[in-house]
Structures are given as C-alpha cells and as structure tokens.
Scaffold this active site. Structure first.
Site, short mmCIF file in Angstrom:
data_model
loop_
_atom_site.label_atom_id
_atom_site.label_comp_id
_atom_site.label_asym_id
_atom_site.label_seq_id
_atom_site.Cartn_x
_atom_site.Cartn_y
_atom_site.Cartn_z
N ASN A 143 -73.18 31.38 -61.70
CA ASN A 143 -73.05 31.70 -63.12
C ASN A 143 -71.98 30.89 -63.84
O ASN A 143 -72.11 30.67 -65.05
CB ASN A 143 -72.75 33.22 -63.23
CG ASN A 143 -72.22 33.59 -64.59
OD1 ASN A 143 -72.99 33.77 -65.54
ND2 ASN A 143 -70.90 33.70 -64.73
N SER A 193 -80.11 28.23 -69.25
CA SER A 193 -79.87 28.57 -70.66
C SER A 193 -81.15 28.29 -71.44
O SER A 193 -81.99 27.50 -71.02
CB SER A 193 -78.75 27.67 -71.21
OG SER A 193 -78.70 27.73 -72.61
N TYR A 215 -74.67 19.57 -71.85
CA TYR A 215 -74.94 20.97 -71.46
C TYR A 215 -76.45 21.19 -71.28
O TYR A 215 -76.89 21.73 -70.26
CB TYR A 215 -74.38 21.89 -72.54
CG TYR A 215 -74.56 23.37 -72.28
CD1 TYR A 215 -73.76 24.03 -71.35
CD2 TYR A 215 -75.50 24.13 -72.98
CE1 TYR A 215 -73.90 25.40 -71.12
CE2 TYR A 215 -75.65 25.49 -72.77
CZ TYR A 215 -74.86 26.12 -71.84
OH TYR A 215 -75.00 27.48 -71.62
N ALA A 216 -77.22 20.76 -72.26
CA ALA A 216 -78.68 20.97 -72.20
C ALA A 216 -79.28 20.21 -71.02
O ALA A 216 -80.17 20.72 -70.33
CB ALA A 216 -79.32 20.53 -73.51
N1 LIG Z 1 -73.22 33.44 -73.56
C1 LIG Z 1 -74.40 32.91 -73.81
O1 LIG Z 1 -74.98 33.11 -74.89
C2 LIG Z 1 -75.07 32.04 -72.79
C3 LIG Z 1 -76.35 31.54 -73.11
C4 LIG Z 1 -77.01 30.75 -72.18
C5 LIG Z 1 -76.41 30.47 -70.96
N2 LIG Z 1 -75.17 30.96 -70.68
C6 LIG Z 1 -74.60 30.64 -69.37
O2 LIG Z 1 -74.16 31.82 -68.74
C7 LIG Z 1 -73.05 31.53 -67.88
C8 LIG Z 1 -71.88 32.45 -68.23
O3 LIG Z 1 -71.53 32.23 -69.58
P1 LIG Z 1 -70.56 33.20 -70.38
O4 LIG Z 1 -71.01 33.13 -71.79
O5 LIG Z 1 -70.44 34.49 -69.70
O6 LIG Z 1 -69.19 32.35 -70.25
P2 LIG Z 1 -67.65 32.80 -70.15
O7 LIG Z 1 -66.86 31.65 -70.68
O8 LIG Z 1 -67.44 34.14 -70.76
O9 LIG Z 1 -67.41 32.93 -68.58
C9 LIG Z 1 -67.40 31.82 -67.74
C10 LIG Z 1 -66.53 32.15 -66.53
O10 LIG Z 1 -66.56 31.01 -65.65
C11 LIG Z 1 -65.26 30.80 -65.14
N3 LIG Z 1 -65.12 29.42 -64.71
C12 LIG Z 1 -64.97 28.32 -65.48
N4 LIG Z 1 -64.84 27.23 -64.71
C13 LIG Z 1 -64.89 27.64 -63.42
C14 LIG Z 1 -64.79 26.97 -62.17
N5 LIG Z 1 -64.60 25.64 -62.10
N6 LIG Z 1 -64.90 27.69 -61.03
C15 LIG Z 1 -65.07 29.05 -61.10
N7 LIG Z 1 -65.15 29.72 -62.25
C16 LIG Z 1 -65.07 29.03 -63.41
C17 LIG Z 1 -64.33 31.16 -66.30
O11 LIG Z 1 -63.01 31.42 -65.87
C18 LIG Z 1 -65.06 32.38 -66.87
O12 LIG Z 1 -64.58 33.57 -66.27
C19 LIG Z 1 -72.74 30.05 -68.08
O13 LIG Z 1 -73.36 29.31 -67.06
C20 LIG Z 1 -73.38 29.74 -69.43
O14 LIG Z 1 -73.72 28.39 -69.57
C21 LIG Z 1 -74.48 31.74 -71.57
#
Ligand SMILES: NC(=O)c1ccc[n+]([C@@H]2O[C@H](COP(=O)([O-])OP(=O)(O)OC[C@H]3O[C@@H](n4cnc5c(N)ncnc54)[C@H](O)[C@@H]3O)[C@@H](O)[C@H]2O)c1
Length: 261
Positions: free
Chosen positions: A89, A141, A162-163
């Site tokens: 994730n 995503s 990212y995409a």
């Molecule tokens: N929020 C959205 O709308 C959305 C939409 C599509 C996809 N996503 C995907 O969902 C996933 C989670 O997104 P989110 O919105 O919860 O993000 P977020 O920023 O709230 O959480 C991301 C977490 O990843 C951790 N992290 C960052 N780099 C790291 C590393 N090198 N090793 C270990 N941990 C690390 C951060 O400390 C954080 O706790 C991501 O892959 C994101 O691309 C999110």
C-alpha cells in the site's frame, strides 16, 4: 472472524488507506503488522488498534530498501511464524508541471510506487510458497486505469510518473499471479478512486483540496469521495478466503469514475 490468526503485513499502514486496512484486518482477527517509514504514526496506529481490542505490531520499514526489507520479513517470520497476507500500500505522488518533471522525480515515484511492490512480493514469496498459502494485494489507482484532468494550475501530465507506476502495478499483479498461483498464492489489486487522506490533502493547497473534492465527486457516479472503510472492505475480500478462486484481478473501488466507465 474472517482473518482469524492470520499475519497480515500492511506497508504504509500508519496513515490513510493503509491504516484503515490494518484496522479492519485486526477487527477480523488478524495480527496486523504495520510496516511504515514513520515510527511515530506507526506506534500511534498500533496503540489505536490495540485500544479497540485488536492485535497489532509496528515496524519502521523503508520498503524501497530491498536489503533491509528482506531482513524485516525474515525477522517477522522468525517472530510470528508465518506471513499470510501482504498489502503493498505504501505510495507517494509528486505533482509537477509536465515539462518540469526531472529524472529524480521519476526515480522517487517509481522506486516506491512500483519497485517496492516487487521487492516486497519477492521477499514474502518464498515464505508463502513454503506454506502453499498467501494473499498479496497491491494498491494501484484510478490513475493506473485511465487519465483525468489535473485539478489546479498544473497540466494533466503532472501525474505522469505516478500514473505510469500505478498502471504498471496492475500488469505486475497479473505477472505475479501467474508466477505464484501454482504455489497457492492469490495476487490481486485494488484501484482506489478519490479518498481524503494525508496523501490527497497534503499535496495540495486547501483551495485545491476543496476543488478536488467537488470535481472528483462529480466524476464519480456515486457523487462523493470514498470512505476509508469502503476501500478496507474491498481489501478484506481479497485477503479472506471468500476470494479464494480470484487472482490476477484489479477491482476499481472508485464510486464509478466517469473517466473509466
Ligand atoms: N487517497 C487516495 O485517494 C488514493 C487514490 C488512489 C490510490 N491511492 C494509493 O493508496 C495508497 C495509500 O495512499 P494514502 O492516500 O493512504 O496515502 P498516505 O500518504 O495517507 O499514506 C501513505 C503511507 O505510506 C508511508 N510511506 C511512505 N513512504 C514509505 C516507505 N518508503 N516505506 C514505508 N512506508 C512509506 C507513509 O509514512 C504513510 O504512512 C498509495 O499507494 C496511494 O497511491 C490513494
């Protein structure tokens, strides 16, 4: 309980969607292993899960560091005895004008959003293969399945790295599913639409966030952002044996995004 005594690693499990997934898994009886680079939010997440009566472990892990990652998974196997579920994730995004995106930008995003997914899968695969059991869930995503106008001053191309990474994760899911299927390991993918998390909020100004919520809600046929537990419930389906005959698939959890439908 749908995940009773399963050991479930959630990378980036200390915030946003990952935290919701770790919390949901613990509610279903799993030992939720929060593997996140941020030690403070990791400790807080573990405390919150335990306060709700769940079981959790916290580990500070940088998933882009392949060597240390292997050591983390090996130590986890030694202490917990097994790893049943891996949720890839952890992710990051950097929005920049298309013509300003640099080589280091590409590398940073691809290292975390794509290569680390591979590193984690490669590290747990031998354990899951030995067990003849495992579930790997990758988080892609909506931007891995379609394109969308950028909201704010930047062009649509601002999300190019990212995409590209998120699209590659969908194909990587199919490859891993093929590779690991004969060993009893299911590999699936979730493609979230818009969810309000630190990732979506901190990469934008407050005005952009407001505009983002409005436009993304309009784009979804359900006319709203997702709730974190809605993504966590989809992850629970892939983590549980209810999806035992499903592998290599990507489920869009996006309220029906018009850029895809
Ligand atoms: N929020 C959205 O709308 C959305 C939409 C599509 C996809 N996503 C995907 O969902 C996933 C989670 O997104 P989110 O919105 O919860 O993000 P977020 O920023 O709230 O959480 C991301 C977490 O990843 C951790 N992290 C960052 N780099 C790291 C590393 N090198 N090793 C270990 N941990 C690390 C951060 O400390 C954080 O706790 C991501 O892959 C994101 O691309 C999110």
């Amino acid at each position: 309980m749908r995940l009773k005594d399963k050991v479930a690693v959630v990378t980036g499990g200390a915030s946003g969607l990952g935290k919701a997934i770790a919390t949901r898994f613990a509610q279903e009886g799993a030992i939720a292993v929060v593997a996140d680079i941020n030690p403070e939010t990791t400790a807080r997440t573990v405390m919150e899960i335990e306060a709700q009566g769940g079981r959790a472990r916290g580990h500070q892990v940088d998933v882009t560091d392949a060597l240390r990652l292997q050591q983390f998974f090996d130590a986890l196997i030694a202490s917990e005895g097994r790893i049943d579920i891996l949720v890839n994730n952890a992710g990051v995004t950097k929005y920049k004008a298309f013509d300003a995106i640099s080589d280091p930008d590409w590398d940073a995003v691809l290292r975390l959003d794509l290569k680390a997914v591979f590193y984690c899968a490669q590290a747990v695969a031998p354990h899951m293969t030995r067990q003849q059991y495992g579930k790997i869930i990758n988080i892609s995503s909506s931007l891995g399945t379609g394109t969308t106008p950028h909201i704010g001053t930047l062009s649509a191309g601002a999300a190019a790295p990212y995409a590209s990474a998120k699209s590659a994760v969908i194909q990587l899911t199919k490859i891993l599913a093929r590779e690991l299927g004969p060993s009893g390991v299911n590999v699936n993918c979730l493609a979230p639409g818009f969810f309000l998390t630190p990732l979506t909020a901190t990469t934008r100004t407050p005005e952009e966030v407001e505009e983002h919520v409005r436009v993304r809600s309009e784009m979804a046929v359900l006319k709203r952002p997702g709730k974190l537990e809605e993504l966590a419930n989809a992850a629970l389906f892939f983590a549980s044996d209810e999806s035992s005959f499903v592998t290599g698939q990507t489920l869009c959890v996006d309220g029906g995004r018009s850029d895809r439908m």
